[in-house]
Design a protein around this motif. Structure first.
Motif, PDB file in Angstrom:
ATOM      1  N   CYS A  69      -4.345   7.231   3.392  1.00 15.52           N
ATOM      2  CA  CYS A  69      -4.965   7.636   2.129  1.00 15.52           C
ATOM      3  C   CYS A  69      -4.173   7.236   1.172  1.00 15.52           C
ATOM      4  N   ALA A  70      -2.778   7.626   1.062  1.00 16.99           N
ATOM      5  CA  ALA A  70      -1.995   7.356  -0.034  1.00 16.99           C
ATOM      6  C   ALA A  70      -2.149   6.001  -0.393  1.00 16.99           C
ATOM      7  N   VAL A  71      -2.071   5.168   0.600  1.00 17.26           N
ATOM      8  CA  VAL A  71      -2.227   3.610   0.071  1.00 17.26           C
ATOM      9  C   VAL A  71      -3.480   3.169  -0.428  1.00 17.26           C
ATOM     10  N   VAL A  72      -4.675   3.792   0.116  1.00 13.44           N
ATOM     11  CA  VAL A  72      -6.054   3.448  -0.648  1.00 13.44           C
ATOM     12  C   VAL A  72      -6.170   4.172  -1.587  1.00 13.44           C
ATOM     13  N   LEU A  73      -5.660   5.359  -1.874  1.00 15.35           N
ATOM     14  CA  LEU A  73      -5.857   6.049  -3.272  1.00 15.35           C
ATOM     15  C   LEU A  73      -5.121   5.623  -4.118  1.00 15.35           C
ATOM     16  N   GLY A  74      -3.994   5.125  -4.015  1.00 16.07           N
ATOM     17  CA  GLY A  74      -2.914   4.761  -4.962  1.00 16.07           C
ATOM     18  C   GLY A  74      -3.323   3.385  -5.715  1.00 16.07           C
ATOM     19  N   GLY A  75      -3.737   2.590  -4.774  1.00 19.67           N
ATOM     20  CA  GLY A  75      -4.139   1.095  -5.065  1.00 19.67           C
ATOM     21  C   GLY A  75      -3.413   0.127  -4.151  1.00 19.67           C
ATOM     22  N   LEU A  76      -4.023  -0.771  -3.640  1.00 16.28           N
ATOM     23  CA  LEU A  76      -3.574  -1.918  -2.580  1.00 16.28           C
ATOM     24  C   LEU A  76      -2.691  -2.931  -3.312  1.00 16.28           C
ATOM     25  N   GLY A  77      -1.544  -3.400  -3.010  1.00 14.63           N
ATOM     26  CA  GLY A  77      -0.626  -4.298  -3.461  1.00 14.63           C
ATOM     27  C   GLY A  77       0.302  -3.819  -4.687  1.00 14.63           C
ATOM     28  N   ASN A  78       0.373  -2.550  -4.643  1.00 16.00           N
ATOM     29  CA  ASN A  78       0.989  -2.083  -6.191  1.00 16.00           C
ATOM     30  C   ASN A  78       1.841  -0.952  -5.427  1.00 16.00           C
ATOM     31  N   ILE A  79       3.283  -1.065  -5.543  1.00 17.36           N
ATOM     32  CA  ILE A  79       4.091  -0.034  -4.925  1.00 17.36           C
ATOM     33  C   ILE A  79       4.025   1.404  -5.822  1.00 17.36           C
ATOM     34  N   THR A  80       3.968   1.085  -7.199  1.00 15.40           N
ATOM     35  CA  THR A  80       3.851   2.108  -8.062  1.00 15.40           C
ATOM     36  C   THR A  80       2.325   3.103  -7.850  1.00 15.40           C
ATOM     37  N   GLY A  81       1.412   2.298  -7.494  1.00 15.15           N
ATOM     38  CA  GLY A  81       0.065   2.945  -7.182  1.00 15.15           C
ATOM     39  C   GLY A  81       0.228   3.629  -5.918  1.00 15.15           C
ATOM     40  N   VAL A  82       0.928   3.181  -4.756  1.00 18.30           N
ATOM     41  CA  VAL A  82       1.122   3.917  -3.560  1.00 18.30           C
ATOM     42  C   VAL A  82       1.929   5.116  -3.732  1.00 18.30           C
ATOM     43  N   ILE A  83       3.002   5.007  -4.511  1.00 22.28           N
ATOM     44  CA  ILE A  83       3.924   6.308  -4.749  1.00 22.28           C
ATOM     45  C   ILE A  83       3.139   7.224  -5.621  1.00 22.28           C
ATOM     46  N   PHE A  84       2.160   6.677  -6.530  1.00 21.52           N
ATOM     47  CA  PHE A  84       1.217   7.588  -7.204  1.00 21.52           C
ATOM     48  C   PHE A  84       0.193   8.450  -6.198  1.00 21.52           C
ATOM     49  N   GLY A  85      -0.396   7.686  -5.441  1.00 19.85           N
ATOM     50  CA  GLY A  85      -1.215   7.963  -4.415  1.00 19.85           C
ATOM     51  C   GLY A  85      -0.472   9.182  -3.450  1.00 19.85           C
ATOM     52  N   ALA A  86       0.424   8.820  -2.981  1.00 16.49           N
ATOM     53  CA  ALA A  86       1.478   9.620  -2.175  1.00 16.49           C
ATOM     54  C   ALA A  86       1.824  11.018  -2.852  1.00 16.49           C
ATOM     55  N   LEU A  87       2.099  11.092  -4.167  1.00 15.18           N
ATOM     56  CA  LEU A  87       2.244  12.096  -4.833  1.00 15.18           C
ATOM     57  C   LEU A  87       0.986  12.933  -5.068  1.00 15.18           C
ATOM     58  N   ARG A 159      -2.711  -6.342 -10.189  1.00 24.26           N
ATOM     59  CA  ARG A 159      -3.955  -7.219 -10.899  1.00 24.26           C
ATOM     60  C   ARG A 159      -4.558  -8.049 -10.142  1.00 24.26           C
ATOM     61  N   GLU A 160      -3.910  -8.849  -9.348  1.00 20.79           N
ATOM     62  CA  GLU A 160      -4.621  -9.672  -8.392  1.00 20.79           C
ATOM     63  C   GLU A 160      -5.660  -8.950  -7.465  1.00 20.79           C
ATOM     64  N   ARG A 161      -5.391  -7.921  -6.953  1.00 16.93           N
ATOM     65  CA  ARG A 161      -6.345  -7.200  -6.097  1.00 16.93           C
ATOM     66  C   ARG A 161      -7.610  -6.871  -6.606  1.00 16.93           C
ATOM     67  N   ALA A 162      -7.255  -6.319  -7.971  1.00 16.79           N
ATOM     68  CA  ALA A 162      -8.450  -5.809  -8.783  1.00 16.79           C
ATOM     69  C   ALA A 162      -9.415  -6.839  -9.170  1.00 16.79           C
ATOM     70  N   GLU A 163      -8.619  -8.174  -9.242  1.00 19.33           N
ATOM     71  CA  GLU A 163      -9.651  -9.302  -9.715  1.00 19.33           C
ATOM     72  C   GLU A 163     -10.383  -9.760  -8.594  1.00 19.33           C
ATOM     73  N   GLU A 164      -9.785  -9.733  -7.250  1.00 18.06           N
ATOM     74  CA  GLU A 164     -10.400 -10.089  -6.118  1.00 18.06           C
ATOM     75  C   GLU A 164     -11.637  -9.218  -5.908  1.00 18.06           C
ATOM     76  N   LEU A 165     -11.619  -7.870  -5.902  1.00 21.45           N
ATOM     77  CA  LEU A 165     -12.585  -7.059  -5.801  1.00 21.45           C
ATOM     78  C   LEU A 165     -13.623  -7.415  -6.718  1.00 21.45           C
ATOM     79  N   HIS A 166     -13.357  -7.457  -8.064  1.00 23.99           N
ATOM     80  CA  HIS A 166     -14.346  -7.334  -9.061  1.00 23.99           C
ATOM     81  C   HIS A 166     -14.826  -8.789  -9.183  1.00 23.99           C
ATOM     82  N   VAL A 167     -14.442  -9.866  -8.868  1.00 23.39           N
ATOM     83  CA  VAL A 167     -14.950 -11.060  -8.608  1.00 23.39           C
ATOM     84  C   VAL A 167     -16.091 -11.137  -7.640  1.00 23.39           C
ATOM     85  N   ALA A 168     -15.840 -10.355  -6.573  1.00 25.60           N
ATOM     86  CA  ALA A 168     -16.745 -10.216  -5.486  1.00 25.60           C
ATOM     87  C   ALA A 168     -17.913  -9.631  -5.976  1.00 25.60           C
ATOM     88  N   GLU A 169     -17.827  -8.495  -6.892  1.00 26.23           N
ATOM     89  CA  GLU A 169     -18.925  -7.819  -7.396  1.00 26.23           C
ATOM     90  C   GLU A 169     -19.649  -8.742  -8.414  1.00 26.23           C
TER      91      GLU A 169
END
Length: 176
Positions: A69-87, A159-169
């Motif tokens: 849940c921490a990884v998915v909530l914070g953001g895939l591929g970004n350590i700062t996002g995972v730490i933020f999700g864990a917090l 940035r890369e993961r966000a672009e991948e998901l939005h290109v698919a959309e």
């Protein structure tokens, strides 16, 4: 990015192309596995020293769910996002949920149980089910569903993961 990161990205994107470019896939995968095991071993040693022992009941299924849940909530591929999700999850789990439980216990003691004084079955139902800590995995599941529906890349994605998901959309929109 470093040469090691470029190797890992090349393997993730297309193993056949990476192999044709001269990347030794077996060596690179084994090195990645060994690095992951090394970091996990150090983390386990520090955790064991912190809690003065390692016991199997510490590593139950709920620990895996909370980490996911921490990884998915914070953001895939970004350590700062995972730490933020864990917090976010930790603050919710350790502070907010406990304070909400104290509020509901006061409500239960002073309002609900006196109101249900004539019905013992209702009193027992209130005592048994008015505990938000019991529903923490339901709350985590709801948060994950909402995040996946509204922002599938997470709160702070790379940035890369966000672009991948939005290109698919965008491809889906163009097909329509």
């Amino acid at each position: 990015s470093s040469p090691w990161a470029r190797l890992m990205i090349a393997m993730r994107e297309d193993e056949l192309a990476a192999n044709q470019m001269g990347v030794n896939l077996v060596r690179t995968k084994l090195l990645a596995f060994a690095m992951g095991a090394t970091f996990s071993g150090f983390a386990g040693a520090f955790y064991g020293a912190y809690v003065n022992g390692i016991f199997p009941n510490v590593f139950d299924f709920s620990a895996s769910v909370i980490i996911l849940c921490a990884v998915v909530l914070g953001g895939l591929g970004n350590i700062t996002g995972v730490i933020f999700g864990a917090l976010i999850i930790l603050v919710n789990d350790r502070l907010i949920l406990v304070q909400f439980q104290n509020l509901l216990n006061g409500l239960q003691t002073h309002v609900l149980l006196p109101a249900a004084a004539n019905d013992p079955a209702l009193r027992e139902f209130i005592r048994a089910n008015l505990d938000p800590v019991k529903y923490r995995f339901l709350l985590l599941g709801l948060v994950l569903v909402i995040v996946m529906a509204v922002r599938p890349e997470g709160l702070l994605p790379s940035r890369e993961r966000a672009e991948e998901l939005h290109v698919a959309e965008e491809d889906k929109i163009e097909e329509i």
